[in-house]
Design a protein around this motif. Structure first.
Motif, PDB file in Angstrom:
ATOM      1  N   GLY A   1      10.767   9.996 -27.925  1.00  0.00           N
ATOM      2  CA  GLY A   1       9.700   9.081 -27.727  1.00  0.00           C
ATOM      3  C   GLY A   1       8.629   8.819 -26.859  1.00  0.00           C
ATOM      4  O   GLY A   1       9.488   8.764 -25.252  1.00  0.00           O
ATOM      5  N   ILE A   2       8.176   8.793 -26.510  1.00  0.00           N
ATOM      6  CA  ILE A   2       6.989   9.166 -26.204  1.00  0.00           C
ATOM      7  C   ILE A   2       5.886   7.746 -25.802  1.00  0.00           C
ATOM      8  O   ILE A   2       4.972   8.014 -27.455  1.00  0.00           O
ATOM      9  CB  ILE A   2       5.949  10.048 -25.691  1.00  0.00           C
TER      10      ILE A   2
ATOM     11  N   ILE B   1       8.105   5.986 -21.054  1.00  0.00           N
ATOM     12  CA  ILE B   1       6.964   5.154 -20.832  1.00  0.00           C
ATOM     13  C   ILE B   1       5.814   5.145 -20.237  1.00  0.00           C
ATOM     14  O   ILE B   1       5.268   5.356 -18.905  1.00  0.00           O
ATOM     15  CB  ILE B   1       7.823   3.859 -20.441  1.00  0.00           C
ATOM     16  N   ALA B   2       4.291   5.336 -20.918  1.00  0.00           N
ATOM     17  CA  ALA B   2       3.345   5.484 -20.767  1.00  0.00           C
ATOM     18  C   ALA B   2       2.341   4.718 -21.769  1.00  0.00           C
ATOM     19  O   ALA B   2       1.505   4.829 -21.702  1.00  0.00           O
ATOM     20  CB  ALA B   2       2.553   7.204 -20.921  1.00  0.00           C
ATOM     21  N   SER B   3       2.683   3.204 -21.473  1.00  0.00           N
ATOM     22  CA  SER B   3       1.824   2.254 -22.134  1.00  0.00           C
ATOM     23  C   SER B   3       0.184   1.685 -21.091  1.00  0.00           C
ATOM     24  O   SER B   3      -0.323   1.257 -21.543  1.00  0.00           O
ATOM     25  CB  SER B   3       3.297   0.894 -22.714  1.00  0.00           C
TER      26      SER B   3
ATOM     27  N   PRO C   1      -1.003  -4.213 -16.543  1.00  0.00           N
ATOM     28  CA  PRO C   1       0.372  -3.233 -16.596  1.00  0.00           C
ATOM     29  C   PRO C   1       0.353  -3.735 -18.723  1.00  0.00           C
ATOM     30  O   PRO C   1       1.181  -4.432 -18.038  1.00  0.00           O
ATOM     31  CB  PRO C   1       1.273  -3.086 -15.813  1.00  0.00           C
ATOM     32  N   ASN C   2       0.514  -2.714 -19.165  1.00  0.00           N
ATOM     33  CA  ASN C   2       1.464  -2.981 -20.486  1.00  0.00           C
ATOM     34  C   ASN C   2       3.077  -3.154 -20.406  1.00  0.00           C
ATOM     35  O   ASN C   2       3.414  -2.099 -21.119  1.00  0.00           O
ATOM     36  CB  ASN C   2       0.510  -2.379 -21.767  1.00  0.00           C
ATOM     37  N   VAL C   3       3.595  -4.484 -20.101  1.00  0.00           N
ATOM     38  CA  VAL C   3       5.304  -3.801 -20.203  1.00  0.00           C
ATOM     39  C   VAL C   3       5.874  -4.842 -20.972  1.00  0.00           C
ATOM     40  O   VAL C   3       6.946  -5.352 -21.578  1.00  0.00           O
ATOM     41  CB  VAL C   3       5.683  -4.306 -18.917  1.00  0.00           C
TER      42      VAL C   3
ATOM     43  N   ALA D   1       8.730   6.950 -16.348  1.00  0.00           N
ATOM     44  CA  ALA D   1       7.782   6.249 -17.119  1.00  0.00           C
ATOM     45  C   ALA D   1       6.867   7.061 -15.693  1.00  0.00           C
ATOM     46  O   ALA D   1       7.255   7.651 -14.678  1.00  0.00           O
ATOM     47  CB  ALA D   1       7.902   4.543 -16.788  1.00  0.00           C
ATOM     48  N   ALA D   2       5.558   6.722 -16.691  1.00  0.00           N
ATOM     49  CA  ALA D   2       4.801   7.425 -15.568  1.00  0.00           C
ATOM     50  C   ALA D   2       2.782   7.330 -15.980  1.00  0.00           C
ATOM     51  O   ALA D   2       3.106   6.199 -17.115  1.00  0.00           O
ATOM     52  CB  ALA D   2       4.216   9.188 -16.932  1.00  0.00           C
ATOM     53  N   GLY D   3       2.307   6.825 -15.107  1.00  0.00           N
ATOM     54  CA  GLY D   3       0.365   6.608 -14.928  1.00  0.00           C
ATOM     55  C   GLY D   3       0.429   5.376 -14.982  1.00  0.00           C
ATOM     56  O   GLY D   3       1.329   5.057 -13.986  1.00  0.00           O
ATOM     57  N   ASP D   4      -0.675   5.188 -15.247  1.00  0.00           N
ATOM     58  CA  ASP D   4      -1.032   3.726 -14.587  1.00  0.00           C
ATOM     59  C   ASP D   4       0.299   2.633 -14.537  1.00  0.00           C
ATOM     60  O   ASP D   4       0.056   1.293 -14.017  1.00  0.00           O
ATOM     61  CB  ASP D   4      -1.841   2.692 -15.615  1.00  0.00           C
TER      62      ASP D   4
END
Length: 407
Positions: free
Chosen positions: A12-13, A114-116, A249-251, A281-284
């Motif tokens: 899942g991404i 996790i790339a939310s 951040p969307n956490v 996790a990756a990105g912003d």
């Protein structure tokens, strides 16, 4: 929890932005025989978010289509992936490897990225209105379509903030012929948290020289909303009012898993979310050990950072499933560029961690003639910035970049 005998692992991404897409492509490149599912809140496949503020479009009934076409990302049409667009992940149980979706479904996974990403910070609650304005933000493709339509009408625009989105949006609005007011109550000028006060003040003068009304401190604060919860009824002012005051951040969907979510999702140098061997996790949203200032963590919201950390997270996940060697650690070289009212601004390294700066070439009072700045920490260079309307000091800037990369 190994996959069922004879079944393909499921990955899942969470997040269909560039970090999520690059993670998926890295996994496919490692030849992991798995079903990869990308979940995205928006109805659109991956697109170039920075491109949303960088181009003026001609008047046309096909404006929405032109914007969407311009920000397309190569590889987003990849049908080796399963796309679950318009589907939000509400909660995650990392121990049992289950995602709970907004559709009421669940998704069991063997590996997770996790790339939310992040969402715009805003000063109002509820329906996005205060007593005076309908507060807008610019993060997604739908936001850009709405704002470009309003700017094409030549409306007056108020922009709160002086970061990258705010400055690029102000520059775009001037190209459309709009009257622009910028309000920055907390800092002296654009990019102060990255480039420092002296450069920030010079950039503020650059805005004013190009007929942007740029107010700071109390002058800006007097024109801001009172930050109270939204009032009932329609706003009394129909002018376009856009907040670009940072991001969140969307956490929230990860709460309850014992993670450090104080500034995004904390990961190690392989983008792994401890203590889970199968979660990355990756990105912003990813907060990782800063390779430029040992002992510190960093979280960057630049396009290149999302690409590089997405690639690394995908390779690391593949390696954790037995595909490919243990990947190299994070070695991201921070660099970004933007253009504001014809002034090219390039930033490299990590200037925000500096304790001193030096003007290498040029004069901050003549930005259009070129200014090159070195940023130091304990006497060693850790960052650089180059502002110019041409390329007068480009060779000197490249030389500084080489010195940074060799650190």
């Amino acid at each position: 929890m190994p996959p069922l005998a004879g079944s393909r692992p499921r990955i899942g991404i969470v997040g269909s932005g560039i970090a999520g897409l690059r993670a998926a492509k890295a996994i496919l490149k490692c030849k992991v025989d798995a079903r990869i599912v990308l979940f995205g809140d928006e109805a659109h496949r991956t697109y170039n978010r920075p491109g949303l503020t960088k181009k003026r479009y001609p008047l046309s009934d096909a404006l929405d289509m032109m914007i969407a076409e311009d920000v397309k990302v190569n590889g987003a049409e990849n049908d080796a992936l399963t796309w679950r667009l318009g589907t939000r992940v509400e909660t995650a149980d990392l121990r049992d490897r289950i995602l709970h979706l907004s559709t009421g479904e669940t998704f069991e996974y063997d590996g997770l990225v996790i790339a939310s990403g992040v969402r715009p910070r805003t000063s109002v609650w509820g329906n996005g209105e205060c007593g005076l304005h309908a507060h807008r933000t610019l993060r997604g493709l739908d936001d850009a379509r709405y704002i470009h339509h309003r700017l094409q009408a030549g409306e007056k625009i108020t922009i709160v903030g002086a970061g990258f989105v705010a400055c690029e949006l102000a520059s775009l609005a001037k190209e459309y012929g709009c009257e622009v007011l910028m309000l920055e109550a907390l800092r002296s000028g654009p990019f102060e948290n990255i480039l420092g006060e002296r450069v920030s003040v010079a950039l503020g003068r650059w805005l004013a020289q190009h007929d942007i009304t740029f107010l700071t401190g109390d002058s800006a604060r007097e024109l801001l909303c009172d930050l109270q919860p939204s009032h009932p009824g329609p706003p009394s002012d129909g002018a376009l009012f856009i907040e670009a005051i940072g991001s969140v951040p969307n956490v929230e969907w990860l709460h309850g898993n014992g993670l450090d979510l104080s500034d995004g999702v904390r990961v190690d140098e392989y983008m792994r979310v401890a203590p889970w061997a199968n979660v990355f996790a990756a990105g912003d949203v990813a907060c990782y050990p800063d390779p430029w200032t040992p002992g510190n963590l960093t979280r960057m919201e630049f396009w290149k950072n999302a690409i590089d950390t997405g690639d690394l997270a995908g390779r690391s996940l593949a390696s954790s499933m037995g595909h490919g060697p243990v990947t190299s650690r994070i070695g991201y070289f921070p660099s970004m560029s933007t253009e504001v009212l014809g002034l090219r601004i390039q930033i490299a390294g990590n200037p925000r961690m500096s304790d001193a700066m030096e003007i290498v070439c040029g004069d901050l009072d003549q930005l259009d003639q070129g200014v090159l700045v070195a940023y130091l920490r304990e006497g060693a260079m850790i960052g650089a910035a180059y502002m110019d309307k041409g390329a007068r000091f480009n060779s000197a800037y490249i030389k500084l970049l080489k010195s940074l990369r060799e650190r």
